[in-house]
Design an enzyme around this catalytic site. Structure first.
Site: not given
Ligand code: UD1
Ligand code: CA
Length: 492
Positions: A25, A31, A38, A188, A246, A441
């Site tokens: 998280a 976005r 988020k 995924n 997102n 009243a």
């Molecule tokens: C990610 C997956 C993707 C999957 C999708 C499902 C990866 C590389 N990709 O993509 O395969 O289909 O989720 O929704 O994981 N986060 C951190 N630290 C960071 C980056 C991210 O804690 O440095 C957390 C974010 O807060 C989020 C989660 O990891 O909760 C996933 O990151 P996000 O950027 O949303 O990945 P997606 O592009 O959605």
């Molecule tokens: Ca995501």
């Protein structure tokens, strides 16, 4: 207000379970274009993070670790409120989901066994889906099992690459995928169960040679396959469970889906929902059978509605209790208790501390705050009732104000049982009207009225004869008065 996720571990962890839960998280959620991190955006009564924690809660894991980074102060404050058992791990720089997972696992070296790793932006994830993934992982004897979903539109998501035998071999992010891989519609979900030690070791080898220059958690899968380890993919029974969030359009879509699920459950349980499109009910709300929810109704937070009640149209009830057979119409209520067979509205505002006993009535254009009405007591019209106790069977006249505030302090008014107060009264608190008393009243009641007395507190009326003819000659009023006076003298 976000309701807490179930905080206490389940009394006995289900079998199979996991040793730890890791929620990612820390991401910024660019976005969303929001000052709020988020994962804190509310959806159907919980933050997204709260939904994920609620889905993992039934596993009863010994440790829950949430990786925080962007807006970490806000996220940590939220966690303290909704999931005090969870521990946060700070990711200073958001170098990717793999980096985040590695930081969390580095704090869990004393735990042996499987670990659930889950994205924090999956508000539709359900406990049953997580449990099925853990079960599949256990049954297959995998080192790592990823939750997947077959979706009509895989845009933006990691694709699940399988070999000719159908074994999962890699997860490829869309921006790194070949055209053939992009055509894959199994994606995924961002929910993984793996052996803690094996995943930790693989994460140490994850590089950042991808389009975003980030360490991807998803690369662990391919690395483990390369080692010859057994990995698997478990398809979610309901692909909607896996949908992330997102941006604000997805937020609206997830909210709609979650609401539809809640309403479906209510309708299966015997609740009539006249217009599902305009009825919004948080996941934390309970509604009894044979209750009817009319259009434009929002039931939020810890609201509980009993059986055979009628709510709506156009009600917003937050953390409010509505008893069996009550009727609440065009009402805004917060932290109020509406007893059985009570009638509220239309156009009522019940503020915190309102308690309406069985059969009471709060009518049209009435505001209440910190006010108790006894059984069958009524405030039917155009009144403000603040800091008051009203006894059973009492009727408060129209246009009454409980004057509770002296500019510095609030004071209480007590009206006894079976009293009849006149229209347009002011009760200047602190003041008491006894059982069975009446007030006239237009009275401004500043001193106590004993039981059975009639309290009169208004100037005696004085009529200045002929005033209109003298002071407003020639007006329609003066002519009407003359005509009336002529008729009276003719009669005489
Ligand atoms: C990610 C997956 C993707 C999957 C999708 C499902 C990866 C590389 N990709 O993509 O395969 O289909 O989720 O929704 O994981 N986060 C951190 N630290 C960071 C980056 C991210 O804690 O440095 C957390 C974010 O807060 C989020 C989660 O990891 O909760 C996933 O990151 P996000 O950027 O949303 O990945 P997606 O592009 O959605
Ligand atoms: Ca995501």
């Amino acid at each position: 207000m976000s309701a807490p996720a179930p905080s206490a571990p389940a009394p006995s962890a289900p079998d199979p379970s996991v040793a730890a839960v890791v929620v990612l998280a820390a991401g910024q959620g660019t976005r969303m274009r929001s000052r709020t991190p988020k994962v804190l955006h509310p959806v159907g009564g919980r933050s997204m993070l709260g939904h994920v924690l609620a889905a993992a809660g039934p596993l009863g894991a010994a440790a829950t670790v949430v990786v925080v980074g962007s807006g970490r102060d806000q996220v940590e404050a939220h966690l303290a409120a909704v999931a005090p058992q969870a521990r946060s791990v700070v990711q200073e720089q958001q170098n990717g989901s793999g980096h985040a997972a590695a930081l969390a696992l580095a704090t869990l070296t004393d735990l042996a066994g499987p670990v659930l790793i889950v994205n924090g932006d999956a508000p539709l994830l359900r406990g049953s889906t997580v449990q099925a993934l853990v079960q599949a992982h256990h049954d297959a004897g995998d080192v790592l099992t990823v939750l997947t979903a077959a979706v009509p539109d895989p845009t933006g998501l990691g694709r699940i690459v399988r070999d000719a035998e159908g074994r999962v071999t890699a997860i490829v992010e869309e921006r790194d995928a070949t055209p053939e891989q992009r055509a894959i519609t199994e994606v995924n979900a961002g929910v993984y169960v793996g052996d803690g030690a094996a995943v930790r070791a693989a994460l140490a080898r994850v590089g950042a040679a991808n389009d975003q220059g980030e360490q991807y958690l998803t690369d662990v899968l391919g690395l483990l396959v390369g080692d010859g380890a057994q990995v698997g993919g478990h398809r979610a029974a309901d692909p909607e469970d896996t949908l992330g969030c997102n941006d604000r359009r997805e937020l609206a879509a997830r909210r709609r889906t979650l609401n539809d699920r809640v309403l479906d459950d209510l309708m299966r349980g015997g609740v009539t929902v006249v217009d599902p499109a305009t009825t919004w009910v948080d996941v934390t709300v309970e509604v009894g059978p044979d209750t009817v929810l009319h259009p434009g109704t929002q039931l939020l937070g810890a609201t509980v509605v009993g059986e055979a009640a009628v709510v709506g149209p156009d009600c917003t009830l937050t953390d409010t209790e509505v008893g069996d057979g009550a009727r609440v119409v065009r009402t805004h209520a917060e932290l109020a208790v509406v007893g059985p067979d009570v009638s509220v509205g239309p156009f009522a505002y019940l503020r915190p501390g309102t308690r309406l006993a069985r059969g009471a009535k709060v009518g049209t254009f009435v505001e209440t705050k910190n006010a108790s009405l006894g059984e069958g007591a009524k405030v039917p019209h155009l009144s403000y009732v603040g800091d008051a106790t009203i006894g059973e069977g009492t009727n408060i006249g129209a246009a009454t104000v409980f004057v509770n505030y002296d500019g510095v302090d609030k004071h209480h008014t007590t009206i006894g049982a079976h009293a009849r107060t006149g229209a347009d009264n002011m009760f200047v608190a602190p003041v008491t009207v006894g059982d069975g008393a009446y007030t006239a009243a237009g009275s401004v009641i500043t001193t106590d009225v004993p039981p059975g007395a009639m309290g009169v507190a208004r100037a005696a009326q004085r009529n200045v004869g002929g005033w209109v003819g003298r002071r407003r000659p020639g007006t329609p009023a003066a002519r009407a008065a003359d005509a009336a006076l002529d008729r009276t003298s003719d009669d005489a």
